[in-house]
Scaffold this motif. Sequence first.
Motif, PDB file in Angstrom:
ATOM      1  N   PRO A 141       0.835  -1.326  -0.034  1.00 51.04           N
ATOM      2  CA  PRO A 141      -0.064   0.009  -0.095  1.00 51.04           C
ATOM      3  C   PRO A 141       0.735   1.248  -0.143  1.00 51.04           C
ATOM      4  O   PRO A 141       0.508   2.276  -0.577  1.00 51.04           O
ATOM      5  N   LEU A 142       1.976   1.199   0.537  1.00 54.34           N
ATOM      6  CA  LEU A 142       2.780   2.345   0.698  1.00 54.34           C
ATOM      7  C   LEU A 142       3.339   2.650  -0.727  1.00 54.34           C
ATOM      8  O   LEU A 142       3.509   3.890  -1.011  1.00 54.34           O
ATOM      9  N   SER A 143       3.826   1.488  -1.592  1.00 51.40           N
ATOM     10  CA  SER A 143       4.260   1.888  -2.681  1.00 51.40           C
ATOM     11  C   SER A 143       3.094   2.401  -3.756  1.00 51.40           C
ATOM     12  O   SER A 143       3.334   3.338  -4.563  1.00 51.40           O
ATOM     13  N   LEU A 144       2.034   1.858  -3.433  1.00 49.48           N
ATOM     14  CA  LEU A 144       0.750   1.970  -4.330  1.00 49.48           C
ATOM     15  C   LEU A 144       0.451   3.500  -4.102  1.00 49.48           C
ATOM     16  O   LEU A 144       0.214   4.341  -4.862  1.00 49.48           O
ATOM     17  N   LEU A 145       0.282   4.005  -2.799  1.00 55.56           N
ATOM     18  CA  LEU A 145       0.064   5.462  -2.591  1.00 55.56           C
ATOM     19  C   LEU A 145       1.203   6.389  -2.759  1.00 55.56           C
ATOM     20  O   LEU A 145       0.928   7.448  -3.452  1.00 55.56           O
ATOM     21  N   ALA A 172       0.636   9.226  -5.626  1.00 59.59           N
ATOM     22  CA  ALA A 172       0.948  10.767  -5.308  1.00 59.59           C
ATOM     23  C   ALA A 172       1.822  11.312  -6.340  1.00 59.59           C
ATOM     24  O   ALA A 172       1.408  12.358  -6.731  1.00 59.59           O
ATOM     25  N   ALA A 173       2.678  10.496  -6.868  1.00 58.23           N
ATOM     26  CA  ALA A 173       3.310  10.979  -8.026  1.00 58.23           C
ATOM     27  C   ALA A 173       2.703  11.007  -9.079  1.00 58.23           C
ATOM     28  O   ALA A 173       3.029  12.324  -9.829  1.00 58.23           O
ATOM     29  N   LYS A 174       1.758  10.427  -9.601  1.00 59.54           N
ATOM     30  CA  LYS A 174       0.962  10.347 -10.734  1.00 59.54           C
ATOM     31  C   LYS A 174      -0.107  11.535 -10.525  1.00 59.54           C
ATOM     32  O   LYS A 174      -0.204  12.500 -11.650  1.00 59.54           O
ATOM     33  N   ILE A 175      -0.471  12.125  -9.334  1.00 58.06           N
ATOM     34  CA  ILE A 175      -1.485  13.234  -9.192  1.00 58.06           C
ATOM     35  C   ILE A 175      -0.521  14.398  -9.390  1.00 58.06           C
ATOM     36  O   ILE A 175      -1.127  15.449  -9.761  1.00 58.06           O
ATOM     37  N   ALA A 176       0.620  14.293  -8.691  1.00 59.19           N
ATOM     38  CA  ALA A 176       1.486  15.418  -9.017  1.00 59.19           C
ATOM     39  C   ALA A 176       1.836  16.201 -10.152  1.00 59.19           C
ATOM     40  O   ALA A 176       1.938  17.203 -10.635  1.00 59.19           O
ATOM     41  N   LEU A 181      -4.438  11.669 -13.949  1.00 61.16           N
ATOM     42  CA  LEU A 181      -5.387  11.143 -13.124  1.00 61.16           C
ATOM     43  C   LEU A 181      -6.239   9.987 -13.574  1.00 61.16           C
ATOM     44  O   LEU A 181      -7.292   9.383 -12.838  1.00 61.16           O
ATOM     45  N   ASP A 182      -5.650   9.557 -14.798  1.00 55.74           N
ATOM     46  CA  ASP A 182      -6.435   8.357 -15.310  1.00 55.74           C
ATOM     47  C   ASP A 182      -5.897   7.289 -14.965  1.00 55.74           C
ATOM     48  O   ASP A 182      -4.987   6.223 -15.323  1.00 55.74           O
ATOM     49  N   PHE A 183      -6.029   6.788 -13.688  1.00 51.84           N
ATOM     50  CA  PHE A 183      -5.539   5.549 -13.290  1.00 51.84           C
ATOM     51  C   PHE A 183      -6.554   5.037 -11.886  1.00 51.84           C
ATOM     52  O   PHE A 183      -7.575   5.963 -11.466  1.00 51.84           O
ATOM     53  N   LYS A 200     -10.990   7.764  -3.694  1.00 54.58           N
ATOM     54  CA  LYS A 200     -12.191   8.550  -3.656  1.00 54.58           C
ATOM     55  C   LYS A 200     -11.599  10.062  -3.992  1.00 54.58           C
ATOM     56  O   LYS A 200     -12.245  10.796  -4.514  1.00 54.58           O
ATOM     57  N   MET A 201     -10.462  10.513  -3.318  1.00 53.30           N
ATOM     58  CA  MET A 201      -9.792  11.706  -3.322  1.00 53.30           C
ATOM     59  C   MET A 201      -9.350  11.879  -4.924  1.00 53.30           C
ATOM     60  O   MET A 201      -9.603  12.870  -5.728  1.00 53.30           O
ATOM     61  N   ARG A 202      -8.962  10.816  -5.563  1.00 58.38           N
ATOM     62  CA  ARG A 202      -8.497  10.743  -6.731  1.00 58.38           C
ATOM     63  C   ARG A 202      -9.625  10.796  -7.573  1.00 58.38           C
ATOM     64  O   ARG A 202      -9.205  11.408  -8.735  1.00 58.38           O
ATOM     65  N   SER A 203     -10.682  10.090  -7.487  1.00 61.83           N
ATOM     66  CA  SER A 203     -11.867  10.324  -8.302  1.00 61.83           C
ATOM     67  C   SER A 203     -12.462  11.674  -8.367  1.00 61.83           C
ATOM     68  O   SER A 203     -12.939  12.074  -9.147  1.00 61.83           O
ATOM     69  N   ALA A 204     -12.461  12.193  -7.050  1.00 59.28           N
ATOM     70  CA  ALA A 204     -13.251  13.615  -6.948  1.00 59.28           C
ATOM     71  C   ALA A 204     -12.082  14.392  -7.639  1.00 59.28           C
ATOM     72  O   ALA A 204     -12.649  15.319  -8.357  1.00 59.28           O
TER      73      ALA A 204
END
Length: 388
Positions: free
Chosen positions: A113-117, A121-125, A129-131, A150-154
Amino acid sequence: MAKIKCHLRNMPVLATFLLLTTIFLIAAMLVVEIERTLLQNGQYTIAFRYSDIVEGFNGIKVWGTNSTYTLSTQDSRLMQLYELLLWLLPPATYFICLFIAGIIFYHSKIKIPLSLLSSSAAKIAEKDLDFNIHYNKNDEMGQLCIAFEKMRSALETNSREMWRQMEDRKRLNAAFSHDLRTPLTVLEGHLGILQKYTPDGKLTIDDLKEVYTSMAGQVDRLKIYVSAMNDLQRLEDIEIKKQFVQTADFIMQLKDTAKIICSSKQLTFSNEIMTKTIYICPEIVIQVVENLLSNAIRFAQSSIYIKCDTIDNHFIINVTDDGIGFHKTVLKYATNPFYTTERKDSSGHFGLGLNICKILCERHNGTITLSNLLTGGANITVSFGMNE
């Protein structure tokens, strides 16, 4: 077994940590006891070699510094090594077992989960957002991944909405700029005539009045365009105030409004709503209906039909007429701003009615759909979301 694995996989982080720590502490205690037994057996083996010399042997401590008997060099070194290991191995064993427990805990609960998050976060930065974030454990880290998703989706929804609004603004500006060219061209032409012929007195008073009247009309047209542009931009920011309204009262209000607007046509009104209340913004719905009916009476030959219903938590209004219906091109572009098949300078219509309906429906979590009836005539269906 499958249920046990599922329970262990979804066990809370703290419980997992305590369970692993307890298991490996017990394992460490067992290993330490085995090590102590093996080392003491080694000492006893050496001691038994000297049992003929040292009578009444009562343990390995007899070979201390006060003993009058000495061991061989090799046995003495082994005894010292065993004694040293009896002191060093227990803490080292406990440390190794706890270290292994930490490694297992990290790999089973933290690493993925740490690697996933971190990657998310790097992609969002990077504004990607297409993931999607998928983590199949229902522990605290799983809940954190769900919250992050949920945050990414929003963010993706807001980004798409901003992009849509930007595209709508671009199309609106393009349509506005296009429609401004005609009055500006006319004004420029009249100004050229005045500049060319007025100094020589070649224009009569009637000619001047005609030119001035035409120029004034184009100026009024520009004012209307600017006002319409401002109104459309304000619609994007309008606040939707939903409330529960009595169905019978609101339908009666819609019916009265329709009768006034369609006074010159035959009106048929149908209500198929079964609930006593509906959750809508009444002002928005009425404004959309007024625009639809204003558009319908211009093309209807003699009759207009309105039907109200609720489907899938949406308030549905269907408006049809007995006119010639929509052309294929009109079906595609009718909801675009400033799109009309009529001459704007003569009809007084600037192609904003259906665009306003589209904006208001979307702001109310609904849609607008244009189609033609099989028997002829236009059909427009609008929906308004009734979710809180």
